[in-house]
Scaffold this motif. Structure first.
Motif, PDB file in Angstrom:
ATOM      1  N   PHE B  74      31.525  27.261  26.770  1.00 16.55           N
ATOM      2  CA  PHE B  74      32.442  26.907  27.999  1.00 16.55           C
ATOM      3  C   PHE B  74      31.705  26.777  29.194  1.00 16.55           C
ATOM      4  O   PHE B  74      31.326  27.452  29.655  1.00 16.55           O
ATOM      5  N   GLY B  76      34.262  26.247  32.291  1.00 17.14           N
ATOM      6  CA  GLY B  76      35.065  26.669  32.866  1.00 17.14           C
ATOM      7  C   GLY B  76      35.294  27.310  34.721  1.00 17.14           C
ATOM      8  O   GLY B  76      35.445  27.506  35.132  1.00 17.14           O
ATOM      9  N   SER B  77      33.788  28.324  34.229  1.00 15.82           N
ATOM     10  CA  SER B  77      33.359  29.433  35.174  1.00 15.82           C
ATOM     11  C   SER B  77      32.585  28.694  36.290  1.00 15.82           C
ATOM     12  O   SER B  77      32.422  28.874  36.844  1.00 15.82           O
ATOM     13  N   PHE B  78      31.860  27.224  35.983  1.00 15.44           N
ATOM     14  CA  PHE B  78      31.006  27.054  36.849  1.00 15.44           C
ATOM     15  C   PHE B  78      31.623  26.539  37.445  1.00 15.44           C
ATOM     16  O   PHE B  78      32.327  25.485  37.796  1.00 15.44           O
ATOM     17  N   ASN B  79      31.170  27.132  38.787  1.00 15.62           N
ATOM     18  CA  ASN B  79      31.698  26.797  40.247  1.00 15.62           C
ATOM     19  C   ASN B  79      31.238  25.348  41.074  1.00 15.62           C
ATOM     20  O   ASN B  79      29.711  25.848  41.284  1.00 15.62           O
ATOM     21  N   SER B  81      30.383  23.674  43.766  1.00 24.53           N
ATOM     22  CA  SER B  81      29.173  24.376  44.275  1.00 24.53           C
ATOM     23  C   SER B  81      27.900  24.966  44.896  1.00 24.53           C
ATOM     24  O   SER B  81      27.203  24.823  45.579  1.00 24.53           O
ATOM     25  N   LEU B  82      27.800  25.165  42.965  1.00 26.33           N
ATOM     26  CA  LEU B  82      26.651  26.370  43.020  1.00 26.33           C
ATOM     27  C   LEU B  82      25.698  25.438  42.268  1.00 26.33           C
ATOM     28  O   LEU B  82      26.257  24.501  41.388  1.00 26.33           O
ATOM     29  N   GLN B  86      21.951  28.509  40.166  1.00 22.19           N
ATOM     30  CA  GLN B  86      22.965  29.735  40.462  1.00 22.19           C
ATOM     31  C   GLN B  86      24.063  30.508  39.271  1.00 22.19           C
ATOM     32  O   GLN B  86      24.525  31.346  39.382  1.00 22.19           O
ATOM     33  N   ASN B  87      25.011  29.569  38.844  1.00 22.02           N
ATOM     34  CA  ASN B  87      25.527  29.285  38.095  1.00 22.02           C
ATOM     35  C   ASN B  87      25.125  30.458  36.361  1.00 22.02           C
ATOM     36  O   ASN B  87      25.658  31.204  36.066  1.00 22.02           O
ATOM     37  N   PHE B  90      24.602  33.355  37.310  1.00 23.76           N
ATOM     38  CA  PHE B  90      25.445  34.812  37.600  1.00 23.76           C
ATOM     39  C   PHE B  90      25.672  34.795  35.740  1.00 23.76           C
ATOM     40  O   PHE B  90      26.008  36.300  36.297  1.00 23.76           O
ATOM     41  N   VAL B  91      26.032  34.165  35.049  1.00 20.42           N
ATOM     42  CA  VAL B  91      26.280  34.539  33.491  1.00 20.42           C
ATOM     43  C   VAL B  91      25.361  35.984  33.384  1.00 20.42           C
ATOM     44  O   VAL B  91      25.781  36.245  32.253  1.00 20.42           O
ATOM     45  N   ARG B  93      23.913  38.226  35.174  1.00 22.05           N
ATOM     46  CA  ARG B  93      24.434  38.833  35.863  1.00 22.05           C
ATOM     47  C   ARG B  93      24.996  39.722  34.724  1.00 22.05           C
ATOM     48  O   ARG B  93      25.540  41.314  34.566  1.00 22.05           O
TER      49      ARG B  93
END
Lengths: 265, 219
Positions: B74, B76-79, B81-82, B86-87, B90-91, B93
């Motif tokens: 998946f 779709g959640s990757f930002n 600008s990060l 960093q992405n 996030f996962v 965390r």
């Protein structure tokens, strides 16, 4: 709700904390899509409003309703109003902005809301410190009483968070309502006592004005900066009750419509 | 274990109520991989999201006594600008995973080199897919959700993906949407067929494939 394990409370709290923390860090580094823009506007919005009010009103009147400094008078009004307004805006868009993250089964709408409430509170704290810090350099503030200032800020943020949470649901159900809300709320600061005191409003209108909780909250905030100002119209039971009700009701709506807001509009 | 308890899922389309499943109950014990079959629009992806818990049933409930993944690969959640790193952080965390460990694992797995520390918006679609697959493989789940297996990257990378994924499946199960009978037979032991608003569970994937074949031949 749908935590898959029946794990002990401290463990699920820790898990919850790390999810909210992750969202917080993510929103902090991106601040709603833009690296600097978001923070810049968080300061610029109140600063510009205060400057415009001060310029216009110092041309009309010689002294503000309280004290001598127009900027301080408008700052105490607008910053308090801005705490409500910006929190309500940020919270009402929190779920939509993080929609893609709801694809992670562990992330719930509540996490997005909580993350933004924390970030918003921290941002507002810094913004207020900047504004009143600068103001204290150019004008002498006799005495600051922190208790009413902090209480008023808390109430303003609570009210904003509650209204924002309820709006997550209402905006999701009706985009017409979202448009209407935006239009009727634009001039809300006019009826919130940002640039006048309710004492100066004549009889039948003052009572109507006092239905607006922000008038009370701004009055409370001002008593912290103007030691001689009594603000006898402020009804603590009314604003604390309303702030608590709004946050409980807002979060209850989000819970009730959980299934609905998880699906795209 | 995953249990559907009198679960119904419907949605309204132009005033007409359509069902994906009506009042179904069954239990899939751990150790069984499930294939989801059905024609286009039957609701396979919706069922996958119901099982993941990211959308809710109209009535009834789904009980998961297991740790269910997000859709495999998946992204779709990757930002944008990060950075990739960093992405990944996030996962890590949100899953309470050791951040440094996952960051190192994905760096090693996705072979993105310096781009790992560049904003994701500068990535090609292949690079994004490598990053996403790496994240999926770096976290352990009881169930992996797969919405159509899509091959990622060049042939060497494909081989690596297949090898690592099969290692994962030693201890994990898979819930998969696929139109490929070969893939279904390879990965799944049980099957669910969706047809005309009814949901049928088969303890044996071969029966599910046969049933789906009949459905498709009929219309």
């Amino acid at each position: 709700m749908a935590q898959m394990y029946s794990e002990p409370l401290h463990k699920s709290l820790k898990r919850q904390f790390s999810i909210v923390f992750a969202l917080l860090v993510r929103e902090m580094t991106t601040r709603y899509g833009n690296k600097f823009g978001g923070y810049m506007w968080a300061v610029l919005d109140p600063v510009l409003h205060i400057m415009i009010f001060s310029t216009v009103f110092s041309a009309i009147a010689r002294v503000p309703p309280l004290g001598r400094d127009f900027a301080l008078f408008f700052a105490t009004g607008y910053v308090t109003f801005y705490m409500y307004r910006s929190t309500s805006d940020q919270i009402s868009s929190s779920v939509e902005a993080n929609r893609s993250l709801l694809n992670y089964p562990v992330v719930r709408p509540y996490d997005a809301i909580l993350g933004r409430i924390i970030l918003q509170t921290a941002t507002l704290f810094v913004v207020s410190m900047c504004i009143f810090g600068v103001l204290s350099l150019r004008t002498t503030i006799e005495k600051i009483d922190l208790a009413p200032i902090l209480l008023a800020s808390l109430l303003s943020i609570c009210l904003g968070a509650g209204v924002g949470a309820a709006n997550i649901v209402w905006f999701h159900l009706s985009s017409t309502y979202q448009q209407v809300w935006g239009i009727i709320n634009r001039p809300a600061f006019i009826v919130s006592g940002v640039f006048y005191l309710p004492e100066s409003i004549p009889h039948p209108f003052r009572e109507i004005l006092l239905w607006n909780p922000l008038v009370h909250i701004i009055g409370l905030f001002r008593t912290g900066f103007y030691p001689t100002y009594r603000a006898s119209y402020v009804s603590m039971p009314y604003i604390t009750g309303l702030a608590i009700f709004s946050i409980v009701f807002g979060l209850f709506l989000v819970w009730l419509f959980d299934a609905k807001i998880r699906e795209p509009k | 274990m995953i249990r559907l308890d009198r679960m119904t899922k419907s949605f309204k389309l132009k005033g007409e109520t359509r069902y994906i499943a009506k009042d179904v109950s069954f239990t899939v014990p751990r150790g069984n991989s499930i294939g989801l079959l059905g024609r286009n629009g039957a609701g396979k992806s919706t069922l996958l999201r119901l099982i993941a818990g990211t959308i809710k049933p109209t009535s009834g409930r789904i009980i998961r006594l297991a740790n269910v993944s997000f859709p495999l690969g998946f992204q779709g959640s990757f930002n944008g600008s990060l950075t990739g790193e960093q992405n990944v952080r996030f996962v890590a965390r949100i899953y309470g995973h050791d951040t440094e460990e996952l960051v190192d694992y994905v760096q090693d797995f996705a072979e993105l080199g310096k781009s790992y520390y560049m904003p994701v918006k500068s990535y090609s679609s292949g690079m994004k897919a490598r990053l996403a697959f790496g994240v999926s493989m770096g976290i352990d789940f009881d169930y992996y959700l797969v919405d159509e297996i899509t091959a990622v990257g060049d042939s060497n990378f494909k081989k690596k993906c297949k090898r690592v994924f099969e290692e994962k499946l030693q201890n994990s199960d898979i819930i998969m949407v696929s139109h490929s009978n070969a893939a279904l037979k390879d990965y799944c032991t049980t099957g669910i067929v969706l047809e005309d608003g009814s949901l049928t569970y088969f303890a044996n994937i071969d029966d599910a494939i046969a049933m789906h074949g009949e459905n498709m031949a009929r219309r």
